[in-house]
Motif scaffolding. Structure first.
Motif, PDB file in Angstrom:
ATOM      1  N   GLU A   1      -5.781  -2.278   5.622  1.00 57.73           N
ATOM      2  CA  GLU A   1      -4.689  -2.216   4.637  1.00 57.73           C
ATOM      3  C   GLU A   1      -5.095  -1.319   3.482  1.00 57.73           C
TER       4      GLU A   1
ATOM      5  N   THR B   1       0.808  -1.221   0.000  1.00 60.87           N
ATOM      6  CA  THR B   1       0.000   0.000   0.000  1.00 60.87           C
ATOM      7  C   THR B   1       0.845   1.276   0.000  1.00 60.87           C
TER       8      THR B   1
ATOM      9  N   CYS C   1      -8.838  -6.120  -4.478  1.00 61.54           N
ATOM     10  CA  CYS C   1      -8.391  -4.739  -4.322  1.00 61.54           C
ATOM     11  C   CYS C   1      -9.550  -3.838  -4.718  1.00 61.54           C
TER      12      CYS C   1
ATOM     13  N   SER D   1      -4.698   2.829   1.552  1.00 59.39           N
ATOM     14  CA  SER D   1      -3.964   4.082   1.371  1.00 59.39           C
ATOM     15  C   SER D   1      -4.896   5.095   0.727  1.00 59.39           C
TER      16      SER D   1
ATOM     17  N   TYR E   1      -2.374   7.834   5.131  1.00 63.20           N
ATOM     18  CA  TYR E   1      -2.702   6.487   5.578  1.00 63.20           C
ATOM     19  C   TYR E   1      -3.522   6.480   6.862  1.00 63.20           C
TER      20      TYR E   1
END
Ligand SMILES: Cc1cc2nc3c(=O)[nH]c(=O)nc-3n(C[C@H](O)[C@H](O)[C@H](O)COP(=O)(O)OP(=O)(O)OC[C@H]3O[C@@H](n4cnc5c(N)ncnc54)[C@H](O)[C@@H]3O)c2cc1C
Ligand SMILES: Cc1cc2nc3c(=O)[nH]c(=O)nc-3n(C[C@H](O)[C@H](O)[C@H](O)COP(=O)(O)OP(=O)(O)OC[C@H]3O[C@@H](n4cnc5c(N)ncnc54)[C@H](O)[C@@H]3O)c2cc1C
Ligand code: HEM
Ligand code: HEM
Lengths: 219, 219
Positions: A161, A12, A82, A163, A23
């Motif tokens: 997890e 990430t 994803c 970004s 983040y």
């Protein structure tokens, strides 16, 4: 624990223009809350697929829903995926073509969706989604049936997890171009609500409240 | 040749709510032309990735661009991928939660990107992209340098293996719910331009023309 500007994992970590990366949970939550649609990438049958779907957030999870029979939803309980979502905030007009850009807020999440099966949790998630469309709406609706609940799958994905990438502000022109005789600046863009269109047979005439993430437009 | 409503391949055939599917080049082109952002799904390092990126169309190809050094762009010349884009046209408010929906236009494309290397083609593609941001803009800009051209990758993907899905209109409520005492209808949504924000040192004060795909807002 990750410091606000450390990526939660190696995959990430934003490498291109990392100064635009974020983040922290607050930034991630705010961007997901402003988005209506996410694009889910998943492997299946030897290829990758990208499917747009409605999205909402509760706590530190992103939620999606659909038919129990959906190919996508079935695949997502069996594989890592994803998810990306992006909000376009403006077109950035520079003096050179090269420095043109867009202002945006985006999130990319990796992980595996989990099924939301516990009945109270599932109903609460769908109620929150419906109330996101219009505050207080769930309570005004014909109640959900068991058959409808059974036909619907709700999935959630941890935002652990993930970004974010954010661009704001004007063009970053080269110094020697600043006097170039063309307009330079930002054309702001945003998703706006138009006038509500009632069904001819709507039993109630007064339109419901707008979603809190949308500003009313004069259009 | 595919008839307008036959999928170009087995994997592009819409199975869920197939009555919303379209496969004709005109519909595909019109949806891509209205979109600013696509999400590119690609396999790399044992996982799948979904990355948002700016998109435009020339003929029967969809174009993207970025840094020569970009991980995504390098990966895309070496693998099949799937690209999706979606436009949100409204929130659909039904009498039951179950029949809530969104009005949308979306496209899913499968294939492999090809590098646009021929200099005139590459420059024309970037000029078309820039003029999409504001008609006639390319001609007003500080000309592109060889160094900038060298640092930039342009890729294109054929729209041959693509599908569209489109939802329009009001809620599809169950007959027995039509008299339920709640508002039913559509809350239209669209991307709108706000007032242009000039750089303090912009050499030209008059804002440039809006992109043709955007309507001006009063906001
Ligand atoms: C609206 C919009 C338009 C864009 N247009 C373009 C364009 O035209 N050309 C271009 O090159 N790039 C564009 N980007 C940026 C693009 O999303 C990628 O950041 C960039 O292309 C680098 O990709 P990479 O895979 O090489 O990134 P890397 O930096 O190598 O990616 C590593 C990791 O960083 C994270 N990451 C990367 N990008 C994002 C993101 N956008 N949001 C959240 N996390 C991210 C992911 O976890 C990813 O796996 C755009 C982004 C947005 C939101
Ligand atoms: C803005 C928006 C919001 C949506 N919200 C939801 C939601 O909340 N829940 C939900 O279940 N579905 C939603 N959808 C529909 C979703 O995109 C899928 O069509 C649906 O989930 C079925 O997915 P599947 O993989 O099971 O489809 P299948 O019908 O099995 O997919 C087969 C093939 O059809 C094509 N296809 C599928 N979907 C699309 C599409 N949207 N556009 C173009 N081609 C397509 C692709 O080529 C795909 O590989 C939404 C779509 C849009 C555009
Ligand atoms: C026409 C000539 C153009 C060239 C040569 C060019 C070149 C590039 C390059 C090299 C990058 C990669 C930056 C990086 O990852 O380090 C990039 C990114 C990008 N470009 Fe362009 N571009 C052009 C036009 C445009 C236009 C017209 C737009 C806007 C509509 C645009 C929007 C973007 C965006 C949004 C990014 C991503 C920036 C980020 O990751 O934060 N570009 N461009
Ligand atoms: C709260 C209870 C809800 C339930 C039980 C529910 C159930 C479902 C189901 C079963 C599908 C799959 C349709 C199919 O593929 O055959 C679906 C699709 C969808 N839902 Fe919901 N939904 C709910 C709320 C909402 C809300 C509030 C919205 C809007 C914000 C919404 C938007 C959508 C959209 C856009 C689709 C995709 C339709 C398509 O593919 O054309 N849903 N929903």
């Amino acid at each position: 624990m990750a410091t606000p500007n450390a990526a939660p994992s190696e995959r990430t970590r934003v490498r291109r223009l990392p100064e635009r990366a974020r983040y922290d949970a607050e930034t991630l939550a705010a961007i997901v809350d402003a988005a209506w649609i996410a694009h889910v990438a998943f492997p299946l049958d030897g290829g990758v697929h990208s499917i747009p779907t409605a999205v909402w957030r509760e706590g530190d999870h992103l939620y999606i829903h659909g038919a129990k029979a959906s190919r996508m939803l079935k695949a997502l309980t069996e594989t890592e995926c994803c998810v990306s979502l992006a909000l376009l905030d403006g077109l950035v007009l520079a003096r050179s073509a090269f420095h043109h850009s867009m202002n945006f807020r985006s999130v990319v999440v990796y992980g595996r969706f989990e099924l939301v099966t516990e009945p109270a949790h599932k109903a609460a998630a769908l109620a929150a989604f419906t109330d996101r469309v219009s505050p207080g709406r769930w309570a005004t609706l014909r109640p959900m049936t068991d058959k409808e609940m059974g036909a619907t799958t709700v999935l959630r994905l941890s935002l652990a997890e993930a970004s974010a990438k954010v661009r704001t502000g004007g063009p970053k022109d080269d110094d020697e171009d600043l006097a170039w005789p063309t307009w330079a600046g930002v054309l702001p863009l945003s998703l706006q609500a138009g006038a509500p269109q009632a069904e001819p047979d709507s039993a109630v005439a007064l339109p419901p409240p707008l979603p809190t993430s949308l500003a009313p437009s004069a259009g």
